[in-house]
Design a protein around this motif. Structure first.
Motif, mmCIF file in Angstrom:
data_model
loop_
_atom_site.group_PDB
_atom_site.id
_atom_site.type_symbol
_atom_site.label_atom_id
_atom_site.label_comp_id
_atom_site.label_asym_id
_atom_site.label_seq_id
_atom_site.Cartn_x
_atom_site.Cartn_y
_atom_site.Cartn_z
ATOM 1 N N UNK A 216 0.893 -1.172 0.000
ATOM 2 C CA UNK A 216 0.000 0.000 0.000
ATOM 3 C C UNK A 216 0.921 1.208 0.000
ATOM 4 N N UNK A 217 0.771 1.993 -0.996
ATOM 5 C CA UNK A 217 1.703 3.109 -1.183
ATOM 6 C C UNK A 217 1.566 4.130 -0.057
ATOM 7 N N UNK A 218 2.656 4.322 0.715
ATOM 8 C CA UNK A 218 2.610 5.363 1.760
ATOM 9 C C UNK A 218 2.792 6.763 1.154
ATOM 10 N N UNK A 219 2.457 7.778 1.936
ATOM 11 C CA UNK A 219 2.523 9.128 1.409
ATOM 12 C C UNK A 219 3.938 9.692 1.482
ATOM 13 N N UNK A 220 4.732 9.212 2.408
ATOM 14 C CA UNK A 220 6.090 9.713 2.578
ATOM 15 C C UNK A 220 7.054 8.786 1.825
ATOM 16 N N UNK A 221 7.955 9.353 0.970
ATOM 17 C CA UNK A 221 8.873 8.491 0.216
ATOM 18 C C UNK A 221 9.869 7.765 1.110
ATOM 19 N N UNK B 276 9.758 -0.820 1.855
ATOM 20 C CA UNK B 276 10.269 -1.640 0.754
ATOM 21 C C UNK B 276 11.512 -2.409 1.196
ATOM 22 N N UNK B 277 12.390 -1.754 1.959
ATOM 23 C CA UNK B 277 13.590 -2.430 2.465
ATOM 24 C C UNK B 277 13.198 -3.577 3.385
ATOM 25 N N UNK B 278 12.209 -3.363 4.280
ATOM 26 C CA UNK B 278 11.734 -4.436 5.159
ATOM 27 C C UNK B 278 11.156 -5.595 4.355
ATOM 28 N N UNK B 279 10.354 -5.240 3.359
ATOM 29 C CA UNK B 279 9.764 -6.285 2.510
ATOM 30 C C UNK B 279 10.863 -7.098 1.809
ATOM 31 N N UNK B 280 11.910 -6.395 1.346
ATOM 32 C CA UNK B 280 13.018 -7.083 0.665
ATOM 33 C C UNK B 280 13.746 -8.026 1.622
ATOM 34 N N UNK B 281 13.958 -7.555 2.859
ATOM 35 C CA UNK B 281 14.624 -8.405 3.853
ATOM 36 C C UNK B 281 13.794 -9.644 4.162
#
Length: 187
Positions: A46-51, A58-63
């Motif tokens: 779910x796209x957050x508002x803050x980059x 995204x880094x957590x998901x990758x880990x």
């Protein structure tokens, strides 16, 4: 034209049987295939508002994804090792079976060779017995011939001795010749 239709029928028949063979394999594969569990990554973004927050997420998901891939790889390596061990066990069992079969074949071959050697020995003994018998018969025949020759010689000597009693001594030989010349009626 007729040959073209025959060719197409033959090709169609081949394709049909090929389809049946493949479809049965496909059906069994479909029935026995195990699907993986639903992946939590799909549809989880779910796209957050803050980059920055998006980058951290995204880094957590990758880990998490890397950990899951690492676990899947470990499981794959473990399964491959088990398959290798099983294949090695099967190969050893096959080699043992071949070795046992070879030993049995060698034993059977040795028994056959032993039986042939015994038969050959018996045949040689029979041949030797036959040769000895023939030699014995020849010796008997030779002795018989020598005995007959000896008997003939004795008979000849006996006849010669009987005739020699009628013979004239050398000293009287001249006298007898003169008498024979003078008196022809004597003989």
């Amino acid at each position: 034209m007729a040959t073209a239709s025959i060719r197409s029928a033959v090709c169609t028949g081949r394709r049909f049987f090929s389809y049946i063979a493949n479809s049965s394999h496909n059906n069994t594969h479909k029935n026995t295939h195990k699907f993986l569990e639903h992946n939590s990554f799909i549809g989880s973004w779910k796209a957050p508002k803050n980059p920055k927050e998006a980058e951290a997420k995204l880094t957590r998901l990758r880990r998490v994804y890397a950990k899951q891939v690492k676990e899947v790889r470990k499981e794959y390596i473990r399964e491959m090792e088990l398959m290798r061990i099983e294949k090695q066990r099967q190969d050893e069992a096959r080699k043992d079976a071949i070795r046992v079969a070879n030993e049995e074949r060698k034993k059977l071959k040795a028994e056959v060779a032993k039986a042939r050697a015994e038969e050959r020995k018996i045949a040689e003994e029979e041949f030797c017995q036959m040769l000895l018998k023939e030699r014995k018969e020849k010796l008997e025949y030779w002795r018989m011939v020598q005995q007959k020759l000896g008997e003939k010689k004795k008979e000849k000597n006996e006849l010669l001795r009987k005739q020699s009693s009628l013979w004239i001594d050398e000293g009287r030989l001249k006298e007898r010749i003169q008498e024979a010349m003078i008196d022809t009626k004597l003989f």
